[in-house]
Design a protein around this motif. Structure first.
Motif, PDB file in Angstrom:
ATOM      1  N   GLN A 104       0.834  -1.193   0.000  1.00  0.00           N
ATOM      2  CA  GLN A 104       0.000   0.000   0.000  1.00  0.00           C
ATOM      3  C   GLN A 104       0.874   1.250   0.000  1.00  0.00           C
ATOM      4  OE1 GLN A 104       0.135  -2.083   2.656  1.00  0.00           O
ATOM      5  NE2 GLN A 104       0.341  -0.901   4.548  1.00  0.00           N
ATOM      6  N   THR A 105       0.292   2.352  -0.441  1.00  0.00           N
ATOM      7  CA  THR A 105       0.979   3.638  -0.370  1.00  0.00           C
ATOM      8  C   THR A 105      -0.033   4.732  -0.061  1.00  0.00           C
ATOM      9  OG1 THR A 105       2.381   5.229  -1.554  1.00  0.00           O
ATOM     10  CG2 THR A 105       0.799   4.008  -2.881  1.00  0.00           C
ATOM     11  N   PRO A 106       0.173   5.503   0.976  1.00  0.00           N
ATOM     12  CA  PRO A 106      -0.758   6.604   1.289  1.00  0.00           C
ATOM     13  C   PRO A 106      -0.537   7.787   0.347  1.00  0.00           C
ATOM     14  CG  PRO A 106       1.029   6.544   2.882  1.00  0.00           C
ATOM     15  CD  PRO A 106       1.250   5.380   1.975  1.00  0.00           C
ATOM     16  N   GLU A 151      -9.467  -4.044 -12.835  1.00  0.00           N
ATOM     17  CA  GLU A 151      -9.361  -2.699 -12.252  1.00  0.00           C
ATOM     18  C   GLU A 151      -8.000  -2.479 -11.601  1.00  0.00           C
ATOM     19  OE1 GLU A 151     -14.130  -2.112 -11.200  1.00  0.00           O
ATOM     20  OE2 GLU A 151     -12.752  -3.018  -9.753  1.00  0.00           O
ATOM     21  N   LEU A 152      -7.471  -3.544 -10.967  1.00  0.00           N
ATOM     22  CA  LEU A 152      -6.161  -3.425 -10.337  1.00  0.00           C
ATOM     23  C   LEU A 152      -5.040  -3.359 -11.363  1.00  0.00           C
ATOM     24  CD1 LEU A 152      -6.649  -5.984  -7.412  1.00  0.00           C
ATOM     25  CD2 LEU A 152      -6.259  -3.532  -7.138  1.00  0.00           C
ATOM     26  N   SER A 153      -5.109  -4.213 -12.389  1.00  0.00           N
ATOM     27  CA  SER A 153      -4.028  -4.268 -13.385  1.00  0.00           C
ATOM     28  C   SER A 153      -4.010  -3.042 -14.290  1.00  0.00           C
ATOM     29  CB  SER A 153      -4.155  -5.533 -14.232  1.00  0.00           C
ATOM     30  OG  SER A 153      -5.381  -5.541 -14.938  1.00  0.00           O
ATOM     31  N   GLN A 154      -5.181  -2.441 -14.499  1.00  0.00           N
ATOM     32  CA  GLN A 154      -5.254  -1.256 -15.354  1.00  0.00           C
ATOM     33  C   GLN A 154      -5.231   0.053 -14.562  1.00  0.00           C
ATOM     34  OE1 GLN A 154      -8.737  -1.675 -17.819  1.00  0.00           O
ATOM     35  NE2 GLN A 154      -7.878  -3.386 -19.012  1.00  0.00           N
ATOM     36  N   GLY A 155      -5.320  -0.038 -13.238  1.00  0.00           N
ATOM     37  CA  GLY A 155      -5.302   1.172 -12.412  1.00  0.00           C
ATOM     38  C   GLY A 155      -6.467   2.097 -12.699  1.00  0.00           C
ATOM     39  N   GLN A 156      -7.670   1.531 -12.772  1.00  0.00           N
ATOM     40  CA  GLN A 156      -8.852   2.323 -13.108  1.00  0.00           C
ATOM     41  C   GLN A 156      -9.254   3.252 -11.964  1.00  0.00           C
ATOM     42  OE1 GLN A 156     -12.048  -0.179 -14.458  1.00  0.00           O
ATOM     43  NE2 GLN A 156     -10.802  -1.187 -16.023  1.00  0.00           N
ATOM     44  N   LYS A 184      -8.239  15.754  -5.324  1.00  0.00           N
ATOM     45  CA  LYS A 184      -7.057  16.107  -6.123  1.00  0.00           C
ATOM     46  C   LYS A 184      -7.390  16.300  -7.602  1.00  0.00           C
ATOM     47  CE  LYS A 184      -3.038  14.484  -3.552  1.00  0.00           C
ATOM     48  NZ  LYS A 184      -2.140  15.597  -3.857  1.00  0.00           N
ATOM     49  N   GLY A 185      -8.605  16.790  -7.876  1.00  0.00           N
ATOM     50  CA  GLY A 185      -8.998  17.096  -9.241  1.00  0.00           C
ATOM     51  C   GLY A 185      -9.381  15.893 -10.082  1.00  0.00           C
ATOM     52  N   ASN A 217      -0.117   5.118  -8.183  1.00  0.00           N
ATOM     53  CA  ASN A 217       1.219   5.396  -8.723  1.00  0.00           C
ATOM     54  C   ASN A 217       1.244   6.611  -9.642  1.00  0.00           C
ATOM     55  OD1 ASN A 217       2.246   3.249  -7.335  1.00  0.00           O
ATOM     56  ND2 ASN A 217       2.305   1.856  -9.081  1.00  0.00           N
ATOM     57  N   LYS A 218       0.089   6.960 -10.194  1.00  0.00           N
ATOM     58  CA  LYS A 218       0.026   8.132 -11.079  1.00  0.00           C
ATOM     59  C   LYS A 218       0.325   9.435 -10.335  1.00  0.00           C
ATOM     60  CE  LYS A 218      -3.479   5.873 -13.962  1.00  0.00           C
ATOM     61  NZ  LYS A 218      -4.902   5.918 -14.442  1.00  0.00           N
ATOM     62  N   PHE A 219       0.142   9.407  -9.006  1.00  0.00           N
ATOM     63  CA  PHE A 219       0.415  10.614  -8.213  1.00  0.00           C
ATOM     64  C   PHE A 219       1.911  10.790  -7.945  1.00  0.00           C
ATOM     65  CE2 PHE A 219      -4.002   9.631  -7.229  1.00  0.00           C
ATOM     66  CZ  PHE A 219      -4.608  10.880  -7.289  1.00  0.00           C
ATOM     67  N   ALA A 220       2.718   9.796  -8.344  1.00  0.00           N
ATOM     68  CA  ALA A 220       4.166   9.879  -8.095  1.00  0.00           C
ATOM     69  C   ALA A 220       4.810  11.051  -8.822  1.00  0.00           C
ATOM     70  CB  ALA A 220       4.841   8.574  -8.503  1.00  0.00           C
ATOM     71  N   ALA A 221       4.171  11.510  -9.898  1.00  0.00           N
ATOM     72  CA  ALA A 221       4.722  12.659 -10.626  1.00  0.00           C
ATOM     73  C   ALA A 221       4.563  13.950  -9.837  1.00  0.00           C
ATOM     74  CB  ALA A 221       4.032  12.788 -11.986  1.00  0.00           C
ATOM     75  N   GLN A 222       3.599  13.976  -8.903  1.00  0.00           N
ATOM     76  CA  GLN A 222       3.328  15.185  -8.132  1.00  0.00           C
ATOM     77  C   GLN A 222       3.958  15.157  -6.744  1.00  0.00           C
ATOM     78  OE1 GLN A 222      -0.955  15.570  -7.997  1.00  0.00           O
ATOM     79  NE2 GLN A 222      -1.185  14.755 -10.055  1.00  0.00           N
ATOM     80  N   GLN A 223       4.231  13.955  -6.213  1.00  0.00           N
ATOM     81  CA  GLN A 223       4.707  13.837  -4.842  1.00  0.00           C
ATOM     82  C   GLN A 223       5.504  12.552  -4.681  1.00  0.00           C
ATOM     83  OE1 GLN A 223       0.395  13.291  -3.538  1.00  0.00           O
ATOM     84  NE2 GLN A 223       1.427  12.008  -2.018  1.00  0.00           N
TER      85      GLN A 223
END
Length: 410
Positions: A104-106, A151-156, A184-185, A217-223
């Protein structure tokens, strides 16, 4: 027989000086209330924490980034060389033990979740999870379903929400399934609602929104994202072996040099409990110190009042001695009066403290109700001790009065 007579005389004396006895008992009650109240609140919160740990099971351990502490107040500094998602993916494939591994990642623990015109306070959390996280951490679905493999494999953009999120964003009889929420928009479709789990502080389990790990993981670009792995071993007897295997595998993956310390932390649940026990121990010491200071003041006040009582009853003491009362009998009478006053204050303070302690625990979001018989019993013995210590000198002084001089006293 004499003891019963002395008790009756002690009660009569207390009734004859109601205001003075009440004020002294109130001082004792405040000290005992502070002691029992603080201990009750700590016990109630600890019971709640322990029950939460029981939900996870004793065969869990977690792997997190290494955090260092320094400075006057032990403040956490920024994390260095954090564990990456790819490293934990390799770790999951290589760990040769039977059990469940979740990652997990917060995203944040201070977000505002929105839906149409409604929104939460900015202290709700969003966590990216995999397929094993909910079962590993004791969550139960109330409505809807869990994430599908697609949903998990595609990160929906789908989400599972906890109880408080539902209460804040949806009407009482409204079904949240297939409705949209945002943070977060970004918009997320709700597919599941969790049962109430409870928690304390920022990590309150009922103020969480869970999304697929790949989506997070898509939020890794912001934080910077910090990943945690939770390993639930099927056989608790193999926990130590699993932890040593996990340490060895992760050291290889992270290329930790031989002889150097780990670049990560491994914690088992009982170590988390021990950390909480250390914190509550400090709180108990603080509560004990407050109670001791209060009881010290109360004991001085009680001694002063008993000295005044001896002076006021000098002629009575002379008459008793003239009629054959021994110094021991006089001493026992005054000691019993001091103990009786302390016991009245102690009993009231103990039960008030138990009630206040449980109320404080409710405000700390604990669902446990504790009646601390151990602390109530201890408080009674403390009251007897305070009564003996405070009443001994006045009782001794009364027992040594000369009967002839006492009869002349005005």
């Amino acid at each position: 027989m004499y003891l019963i007579t002395y008790i009756i005389e002690a009660i009569t004396s207390v009734k004859a000086n109601k205001l003075r006895s009440f004020l002294t008992s109130a001082m004792i009650a405040i000290g005992i209330m502070a002691l029992v109240g603080i201990m009750t609140a700590i016990d109630a919160v600890q019971d709640s924490i322990n029950s939460g740990m029981d939900d996870l099971g004793v065969s869990n351990f977690t792997i997190t980034d290494l955090t260092r502490r320094r400075g006057k107040f032990g403040r956490k500094v920024s994390k260095k060389n954090t564990i990456t998602y790819e490293q934990l993916r390799k770790f999951k494939k290589l760990l040769p033990v039977e059990g469940k591994i979740s990652v997990q990642t917060p995203i944040s623990s201070s977000l505002e979740i929105k839906r149409l015109s409604k929104k939460t306070t900015p202290n709700y959390g969003v966590v990216g999870i995999d397929d094993m996280y909910l079962s590993n951490n004791g969550y139960t679905l109330k409505d809807g379903r869990s994430f599908s493999s697609i949903e998990l494999s595609q990160g929906q953009n789908v989400a599972i929400i906890a109880k408080d999120v539902r209460l804040k964003l949806f009407d009482k009889n409204e079904d949240p399934i297939e409705k949209s929420i945002g943070f977060k928009g970004k918009k997320y479709r709700v597919i599941g609602v969790l049962e109430e789990k409870g928690g304390i502080g920022e990590g309150d389990a009922d103020r969480q929104v869970f999304i697929p790990l790949l989506n997070a993981n898509k939020f890794a670009a912001q934080q910077l994202l910090n990943y945690t792995a939770t390993i639930n071993i099927t056989d608790p007897r193999g926990l130590d072996y699993a932890m040593s295997e996990a340490r060895g595998i992760l050291r290889i993956i992270r290329q930790d040099q031989l002889g150097k310390p780990d670049s990560f932390e491994i914690k088992r649940n009982d170590s988390l409990n021990s950390e909480f026990d250390q914190m509550t121990f400090i709180l108990r010491i603080g509560g004990l110190a407050i109670a001791i200071v209060t009881l010290l003041g109360a004991s001085i006040g009680l001694m002063n009042i008993m000295m005044v009582s001896v002076t006021e009853r000098t002629r009575e003491i002379g008459i008793r001695k003239a009629m054959g009362a021994t110094p021991t009998a006089i001493r026992q009478q005054f000691l019993l009066e001091a103990i009786f006053i302390c016991l009245i204050g102690g009993a009231v303070g103990a039960f008030l403290g138990a009630g206040i302690g449980n109320i404080i625990a409710v405000f700390l979001e604990s669902e446990s109700f504790v009646l601390p018989w151990m602390w109530i019993t201890i408080s009674i013995f403390v009251c007897v001790g305070v009564g003996v210590v405070s009443g001994y000198y006045p009782a001794r002084k009364a027992s040594r009065l000369d009967p002839i001089e006492s009869l002349r006293f005005e």
